[in-house]
Design an enzyme around this catalytic site. Structure first.
Site, PDB file in Angstrom:
ATOM      1  N   LYS A 119      13.755 -35.284 -29.576  1.00  0.00           N
ATOM      2  CA  LYS A 119      13.827 -33.908 -29.066  1.00  0.00           C
ATOM      3  C   LYS A 119      15.236 -33.349 -29.225  1.00  0.00           C
ATOM      4  O   LYS A 119      15.395 -32.163 -29.506  1.00  0.00           O
ATOM      5  CB  LYS A 119      13.378 -33.832 -27.608  1.00  0.00           C
ATOM      6  CG  LYS A 119      11.866 -33.966 -27.470  1.00  0.00           C
ATOM      7  CD  LYS A 119      11.355 -33.512 -26.130  1.00  0.00           C
ATOM      8  CE  LYS A 119       9.842 -33.582 -26.084  1.00  0.00           C
ATOM      9  NZ  LYS A 119       9.282 -33.396 -24.758  1.00  0.00           N
ATOM     10  N   LYS A 201       1.987 -37.191 -34.942  1.00  0.00           N
ATOM     11  CA  LYS A 201       0.979 -37.064 -33.875  1.00  0.00           C
ATOM     12  C   LYS A 201       0.557 -35.598 -33.736  1.00  0.00           C
ATOM     13  O   LYS A 201       1.328 -34.685 -34.051  1.00  0.00           O
ATOM     14  CB  LYS A 201       1.514 -37.621 -32.554  1.00  0.00           C
ATOM     15  CG  LYS A 201       2.498 -36.750 -31.832  1.00  0.00           C
ATOM     16  CD  LYS A 201       2.694 -37.195 -30.370  1.00  0.00           C
ATOM     17  CE  LYS A 201       3.645 -36.226 -29.682  1.00  0.00           C
ATOM     18  NZ  LYS A 201       3.925 -36.461 -28.302  1.00  0.00           N
ATOM     19  N   LYS A 204       0.999 -29.890 -29.488  1.00  0.00           N
ATOM     20  CA  LYS A 204       0.861 -28.455 -29.264  1.00  0.00           C
ATOM     21  C   LYS A 204       2.111 -27.696 -29.715  1.00  0.00           C
ATOM     22  O   LYS A 204       2.090 -26.481 -29.837  1.00  0.00           O
ATOM     23  CB  LYS A 204       0.488 -28.156 -27.807  1.00  0.00           C
ATOM     24  CG  LYS A 204       1.371 -28.786 -26.763  1.00  0.00           C
ATOM     25  CD  LYS A 204       0.720 -28.775 -25.369  1.00  0.00           C
ATOM     26  CE  LYS A 204       1.383 -29.802 -24.471  1.00  0.00           C
ATOM     27  NZ  LYS A 204       0.648 -30.182 -23.309  1.00  0.00           N
TER      28      LYS A 204
END
Ligand code: TYM
Length: 336
Positions: A119, A201, A204
């Site tokens: 991230k 993966k 969203k």
């Protein structure tokens, strides 16, 4: 939770209100939450709104999405009377325990978390300290309730391991306080992949909406997305290395129908990918249909949702306080 004589195992999990959950969230975690909530365990499920502050959502969006996520949990069929369904920030003990646990976490071990590294690489403009201490708050969520099992997808496994390490260290330093939780990861569905890039993966936050199916997508959108999923040139439905796209669709189909990979291979023997994709699309549409109807109904009754969230927070707080008080006492914080 009340009936200790039954000695049911405790299950806790949480999901961030960062948008409508995907089929990945559903098959990797939420479907198991629902199955586990049906009587065998004492379950606590939370909307992890504090965690989602790490990506600084618009306040109005966060507020709306938190209630939507709460409705999503009930729409799955999780009974808020028999389980504890709550919003994380309504139970202040989570943030309080998180501080005690931070003081039992080494900088180096938090810095090793792959999600933190990923991230911070993807969003160098906002590498806040919350992103770094995120797994410690997650450990607090889990340890506060003396949790036995944590149903999660594979991407959260490392966070569960650090929660165990922190609990073990606290127990060693201050005496036995926390139960060591175990992950509960389904065999199939633990890592649903992007439909457009099956090496990643399903997420969203994928900028390409064709890569993921949202749990509230219209039926025709679900069909379109599955039909345009990336496959390979072999044109044979079988589970094998190098066939990531087909393997992913087989996993999805298996989770929605309960069929094994062998059964699926037999069912589509001699048939092409077109037939297979139509079957997968139909299975997903059918799997999500009752959920979508119930979600729309619940969103029309905000007073009911708010009432459930209030009750959930009260019940969670009661159990959370028991563990928090114990932990505070053990650390030597002066008690009144
Ligand atoms: P979150 O909100 O990212 O995701 C919720 C759950 O969905 C699973 N998941 C997937 N499973 C399979 N395939 C995928 N493609 C996929 N994408 C997501 C996740 O593994 C997760 O189980 N940190 C957590 C929220 C959290 C939590 C907790 C979880 C906060 N406190 C305490 C368990 C216990 C998270 O961000 O999940």
């Amino acid at each position: 939770m009340e009936n200790t004589a039954e000695k049911k195992k405790i299950v806790l999990s949480a999901i961030q209100p960062t948008g409508t959950p995907t089929l990945g969230n559903y098959l990797g975690a939420l479907k198991n939450w629902k199955d586990m909530s049906e009587g065998e365990y004492n379950c606590l499920y939370a909307v992890a709104d504090l965690h989602s502050l790490t990506v600084r959502p618009e306040p109005a969006d966060l507020r709306r999405r938190t209630l939507e996520m709460y409705a999503i949990l009930l729409a799955l069929g999780i009974d808020p009377e028999k389980n504890i369904v709550f919003i994380q920030s309504h139970v202040p003990q989570h943030a309080q325990l998180s501080w005690l646990l931070s003081c039992c976490t080494q900088f180096g071990e938090a810095a090793r978390m792959t999600q933190f590294k990923d991230k911070s690489e993807k969003h160098p403009e906002n590498v806040n300290v919350g992103l770094f201490t995120y797994p410690i708050l997650m450990a607090a969520d889990i340890l506060l309730y003396q949790t036995d099992f944590v149903p999660i997808g594979e991407d959260q496994k490392q966070h569960l391991e650090i929660a165990r390490d922190i609990a073990e260290r606290f127990n060693t330093v201050y005496g036995n306080t926390f139960k060591l939780p175990e992950p509960f990861i389904g065999k199939i569905g633990a890592r649903v992949k992007s439909l457009q890039d099956p090496s990643q993966k399903m997420s969203k936050s994928d900028p390409n909406p064709k890569g993921y199916i949202s749990m509230l997508d219209d039926d025709n959108i679900i069909v379109k997305k599955i039909k345009s999923a990336v496959t390979d040139s072999e044109a044979k439905v079988r589970y094998a290395e190098g066939k990531d796209g087909i393997n992913n669709l087989m996993g999805i189909y298996s989770c929605c129908t309960g069929k094994t990979y062998d059964e699926i291979e037999k069912e589509f023997d001699g048939k092409g990918y077109g037939d297979f994709k139509s079957a997968v699309a139909e299975a997903v549409v059918e799997e999500l249909r009752p959920f979508k109807t119930e979600f729309n109904r619940l969103m029309g009754d905000k007073a009911y949702l708010t009432e459930c969230a209030k009750n959930g927070a009260e019940k969670a707080s009661y159990f959370a306080q028991r563990t928090l008080s114990k932990a505070m006492k053990k650390t030597g914080l002066f008690q009144l």
